[in-house]
Scaffold this motif. Sequence first.
Motif, PDB file in Angstrom:
ATOM      1  N   UNK A   1     -30.019  38.229  77.422  1.00 41.77           N
ATOM      2  CA  UNK A   1     -30.117  37.026  76.566  1.00 41.77           C
ATOM      3  C   UNK A   1     -31.537  36.473  76.562  1.00 41.77           C
ATOM      4  N   UNK A   2     -32.125  36.365  77.749  1.00 43.60           N
ATOM      5  CA  UNK A   2     -33.475  35.795  77.871  1.00 43.60           C
ATOM      6  C   UNK A   2     -34.510  36.645  77.130  1.00 43.60           C
ATOM      7  N   UNK A   3     -34.527  37.937  77.392  1.00 48.97           N
ATOM      8  CA  UNK A   3     -35.509  38.821  76.754  1.00 48.97           C
ATOM      9  C   UNK A   3     -35.256  38.886  75.254  1.00 48.97           C
ATOM     10  N   UNK A   4     -33.998  38.953  74.865  1.00 48.91           N
ATOM     11  CA  UNK A   4     -33.669  38.971  73.441  1.00 48.91           C
ATOM     12  C   UNK A   4     -34.208  37.754  72.718  1.00 48.91           C
TER      13      UNK A   4
ATOM     14  N   UNK B   1     -36.977  53.430  75.616  1.00 52.59           N
ATOM     15  CA  UNK B   1     -36.831  52.037  75.215  1.00 52.59           C
ATOM     16  C   UNK B   1     -36.149  51.256  76.334  1.00 52.59           C
ATOM     17  N   UNK B   2     -36.215  49.959  76.262  1.00 49.10           N
ATOM     18  CA  UNK B   2     -35.525  49.144  77.257  1.00 49.10           C
ATOM     19  C   UNK B   2     -35.799  47.678  77.039  1.00 49.10           C
ATOM     20  N   UNK B   3     -35.025  46.876  77.721  1.00 46.29           N
ATOM     21  CA  UNK B   3     -35.139  45.433  77.592  1.00 46.29           C
ATOM     22  C   UNK B   3     -36.092  44.847  78.627  1.00 46.29           C
TER      23      UNK B   3
ATOM     24  N   UNK C   1     -35.463  49.963  85.184  1.00 44.35           N
ATOM     25  CA  UNK C   1     -35.324  49.447  83.826  1.00 44.35           C
ATOM     26  C   UNK C   1     -33.932  48.900  83.589  1.00 44.35           C
ATOM     27  N   UNK C   2     -33.892  47.937  82.712  1.00 44.26           N
ATOM     28  CA  UNK C   2     -32.640  47.417  82.200  1.00 44.26           C
ATOM     29  C   UNK C   2     -32.611  47.808  80.728  1.00 44.26           C
ATOM     30  N   UNK C   3     -31.649  48.630  80.353  1.00 43.43           N
ATOM     31  CA  UNK C   3     -31.536  49.063  78.971  1.00 43.43           C
ATOM     32  C   UNK C   3     -30.776  48.054  78.134  1.00 43.43           C
ATOM     33  N   UNK C   4     -30.318  48.508  76.986  1.00 42.08           N
ATOM     34  CA  UNK C   4     -29.611  47.620  76.067  1.00 42.08           C
ATOM     35  C   UNK C   4     -28.112  47.582  76.335  1.00 42.08           C
TER      36      UNK C   4
ATOM     37  N   UNK D   1     -41.589  41.433  79.186  1.00 41.44           N
ATOM     38  CA  UNK D   1     -40.483  42.309  79.583  1.00 41.44           C
ATOM     39  C   UNK D   1     -40.655  42.830  81.011  1.00 41.44           C
ATOM     40  N   UNK D   2     -41.832  42.611  81.591  1.00 39.68           N
ATOM     41  CA  UNK D   2     -42.091  43.039  82.968  1.00 39.68           C
ATOM     42  C   UNK D   2     -41.559  41.996  83.937  1.00 39.68           C
ATOM     43  N   UNK D   3     -40.864  42.455  84.948  1.00 41.58           N
ATOM     44  CA  UNK D   3     -40.293  41.586  85.965  1.00 41.58           C
ATOM     45  C   UNK D   3     -40.806  42.024  87.319  1.00 41.58           C
ATOM     46  N   UNK D   4     -40.833  41.082  88.270  1.00 43.47           N
ATOM     47  CA  UNK D   4     -41.284  41.429  89.622  1.00 43.47           C
ATOM     48  C   UNK D   4     -40.372  42.480  90.230  1.00 43.47           C
ATOM     49  N   UNK D   5     -39.074  42.315  90.031  1.00 42.80           N
ATOM     50  CA  UNK D   5     -38.120  43.282  90.559  1.00 42.80           C
ATOM     51  C   UNK D   5     -36.834  43.174  89.752  1.00 42.80           C
ATOM     52  N   UNK D   6     -36.266  44.327  89.435  1.00 43.94           N
ATOM     53  CA  UNK D   6     -34.997  44.379  88.716  1.00 43.94           C
ATOM     54  C   UNK D   6     -33.928  44.954  89.624  1.00 43.94           C
TER      55      UNK D   6
END
Length: 180
Positions: free
Chosen positions: A8-11, A119-121, A129-132, A157-162
């Motif tokens: 939701x946030x990235x979208x 691709x990815x979110x 990665x977090x995909x769709x 779209x870059x995060x410290x840790x996923x």
Amino acid sequence: MDKKALRREIGALKKQLTAEQIETASAALARQLFAHPIYQAAQSIYGYLSYNQEVRTMAILEQAQKDGKRVAVPKVYGDQMEFLWLDDLTAVAPGAYDIPEPVADEPIADDDTALILMPGLAFDREGRRCGYGGGFYDKWLSHHPGHPLVALCYGFQMRDQLETDPHDVPVDVVLWEAIV
């Protein structure tokens, strides 16, 4: 943050991008990719055709062909995905989920060493990665391991840790560009 909240946030952030921001960041990411040894060593590129506010890939695919690389893109068949060689980058139409994909159903790409643009979110510096949410790439890669994997994304779209699931396939390289 759980995957639903992250999506939701990235979208929401992606929807705020202007066409100019997308084009500027995409051009900068293309330059980063072309300069990277992983691209230079590749004989084939398994790319994707951009959808909505994703990093634009058409110029990358066109340049890859000019560089003598063979290009393939994904096509979805139900809950499975295949990469198809695409010599004519205009021979595409909206497919599954309205994402552009080849009109033809063949030939299936067959380069076990092709560079895959993922691709990815969201991504982190470790390549997680977090995909769709469809799992198409993770499923395909579970049957076709060993490809070099590169993700192109916007800085937000870059995060410290996923946090990822065991079936989530990480990428080898994440290239990102800040949005200004």
